[in-house]
Design a protein around this motif. Structure first.
Motif, PDB file in Angstrom:
ATOM      1  N   GLU A 195      -3.386   7.349  -3.534  1.00  0.00           N
ATOM      2  CA  GLU A 195      -3.515   6.127  -2.749  1.00  0.00           C
ATOM      3  C   GLU A 195      -3.485   4.975  -3.727  1.00  0.00           C
ATOM      4  O   GLU A 195      -4.251   4.972  -4.686  1.00  0.00           O
ATOM      5  CB  GLU A 195      -4.806   6.117  -1.949  1.00  0.00           C
ATOM      6  CG  GLU A 195      -4.825   7.120  -0.822  1.00  0.00           C
ATOM      7  CD  GLU A 195      -6.061   6.970   0.028  1.00  0.00           C
ATOM      8  OE1 GLU A 195      -6.263   5.862   0.569  1.00  0.00           O
ATOM      9  OE2 GLU A 195      -6.819   7.947   0.127  1.00  0.00           O
ATOM     10  N   SER A 226      -3.110  13.854  -4.421  1.00  0.00           N
ATOM     11  CA  SER A 226      -3.009  12.925  -3.305  1.00  0.00           C
ATOM     12  C   SER A 226      -3.263  11.534  -3.877  1.00  0.00           C
ATOM     13  O   SER A 226      -4.311  11.292  -4.479  1.00  0.00           O
ATOM     14  CB  SER A 226      -4.053  13.241  -2.223  1.00  0.00           C
ATOM     15  OG  SER A 226      -3.854  14.542  -1.736  1.00  0.00           O
ATOM     16  N   ARG A 251       0.863   5.666  -0.065  1.00  0.00           N
ATOM     17  CA  ARG A 251       0.164   6.951   0.027  1.00  0.00           C
ATOM     18  C   ARG A 251       1.210   8.021  -0.276  1.00  0.00           C
ATOM     19  O   ARG A 251       2.301   8.003   0.298  1.00  0.00           O
ATOM     20  CB  ARG A 251      -0.423   7.159   1.412  1.00  0.00           C
ATOM     21  CG  ARG A 251      -1.193   8.474   1.548  1.00  0.00           C
ATOM     22  CD  ARG A 251      -1.665   8.688   2.976  1.00  0.00           C
ATOM     23  NE  ARG A 251      -2.420   7.560   3.459  1.00  0.00           N
ATOM     24  CZ  ARG A 251      -3.732   7.543   3.635  1.00  0.00           C
ATOM     25  NH1 ARG A 251      -4.443   8.608   3.363  1.00  0.00           N
ATOM     26  NH2 ARG A 251      -4.335   6.479   4.100  1.00  0.00           N
ATOM     27  N   ARG A 309      -2.703   0.559  -4.241  1.00  0.00           N
ATOM     28  CA  ARG A 309      -2.370  -0.779  -3.757  1.00  0.00           C
ATOM     29  C   ARG A 309      -1.752  -1.530  -4.917  1.00  0.00           C
ATOM     30  O   ARG A 309      -2.120  -1.321  -6.078  1.00  0.00           O
ATOM     31  CB  ARG A 309      -3.610  -1.482  -3.246  1.00  0.00           C
ATOM     32  CG  ARG A 309      -4.066  -0.901  -1.918  1.00  0.00           C
ATOM     33  CD  ARG A 309      -5.286  -1.588  -1.354  1.00  0.00           C
ATOM     34  NE  ARG A 309      -5.562  -1.166  -0.009  1.00  0.00           N
ATOM     35  CZ  ARG A 309      -6.008   0.024   0.343  1.00  0.00           C
ATOM     36  NH1 ARG A 309      -6.217   0.941  -0.552  1.00  0.00           N
ATOM     37  NH2 ARG A 309      -6.264   0.311   1.614  1.00  0.00           N
ATOM     38  N   TYR A 361       0.862  -1.175   0.000  1.00  0.00           N
ATOM     39  CA  TYR A 361       0.000   0.000   0.000  1.00  0.00           C
ATOM     40  C   TYR A 361       0.904   1.232   0.000  1.00  0.00           C
ATOM     41  O   TYR A 361       1.920   1.276   0.711  1.00  0.00           O
ATOM     42  CB  TYR A 361      -0.885   0.007   1.250  1.00  0.00           C
ATOM     43  CG  TYR A 361      -1.656   1.294   1.437  1.00  0.00           C
ATOM     44  CD1 TYR A 361      -2.828   1.526   0.731  1.00  0.00           C
ATOM     45  CD2 TYR A 361      -1.194   2.281   2.298  1.00  0.00           C
ATOM     46  CE1 TYR A 361      -3.532   2.715   0.893  1.00  0.00           C
ATOM     47  CE2 TYR A 361      -1.898   3.466   2.461  1.00  0.00           C
ATOM     48  CZ  TYR A 361      -3.054   3.673   1.752  1.00  0.00           C
ATOM     49  OH  TYR A 361      -3.756   4.847   1.912  1.00  0.00           O
TER      50      TYR A 361
END
Length: 178
Positions: free
Chosen positions: A172, A170, A144, A174, A142
């Motif tokens: 995010e 921003s 960020r 996986r 993961y």
């Protein structure tokens, strides 16, 4: 990347070295920019189409690549979404991909910095991505991160005053280990 323990003054410990394929259905890029001559902020998201992150023992040998679907912008306002994808801004019909290529990583305070380039609208510019979280998660990882870009340096110069020059991203994501 050399493993580090996570503290307030150290970069987060990265996932184990290896190749990780970004999961297109489990990653989002949130974009925000000032609008209407700076009176308010507009936010929306883009979908990650594909990509790969290679984590090496030596942070300088790490690489990253991601492709974002330029027509996937979603702000919850259909007219705005069409405007962003239109020839006046991203021109997603002619330039369907926004790509990021990163080479090397270095620890800086409590995060990792990945220097790279972003290509959109037929132009390329440099960018720094600040990775604040990078951890092993099940059979993958993961991530960020945040970045800021000047849209005009990518040739996206339409709608001056209506859309701010700087865009904050921003991220995010996986990824599955391959």
């Amino acid at each position: 990347m050399t493993e580090k323990t996570s503290t307030s003054s150290q970069a987060p410990a990265p996932p184990p070295p290896g190749r990780y394929r970004l999961e297109s259905d489990r990653g989002t890029i949130h974009a925000s920019a000032r609008a209407m001559f700076g009176l308010f902020t507009v936010t929306g998201t883009f979908r990650i189409r594909d990509g790969e992150i290679c984590i090496a023992e030596d942070p300088a040998a790490c690489t990253a690549r991601a492709t974002i679907d330029a027509s996937s912008y979603d702000s919850g306002n259909a007219r705005r979404d069409r405007d962003v994808s239109s020839p006046a801004l991203l021109d997603a019909g002619r330039f369907p991909d926004i790509t990021f290529t990163g080479t090397g990583a270095r620890a800086e305070h409590d995060s990792w910095i990945v220097d790279g380039s972003v290509s959109a609208h037929g132009a390329t510019d440099t960018i720094q991505v600040r990775v604040s979280e990078a951890r092993a998660e099940g059979d993958g990882a993961y991530f960020r991160a945040t970045a800021r870009l000047d849209r005009t340096r990518l040739g996206v110069s339409g709608k001056k005053g209506m859309v701010g020059r700087n865009v904050t991203l921003s991220i995010e994501a996986r990824a599955t280990r391959v």
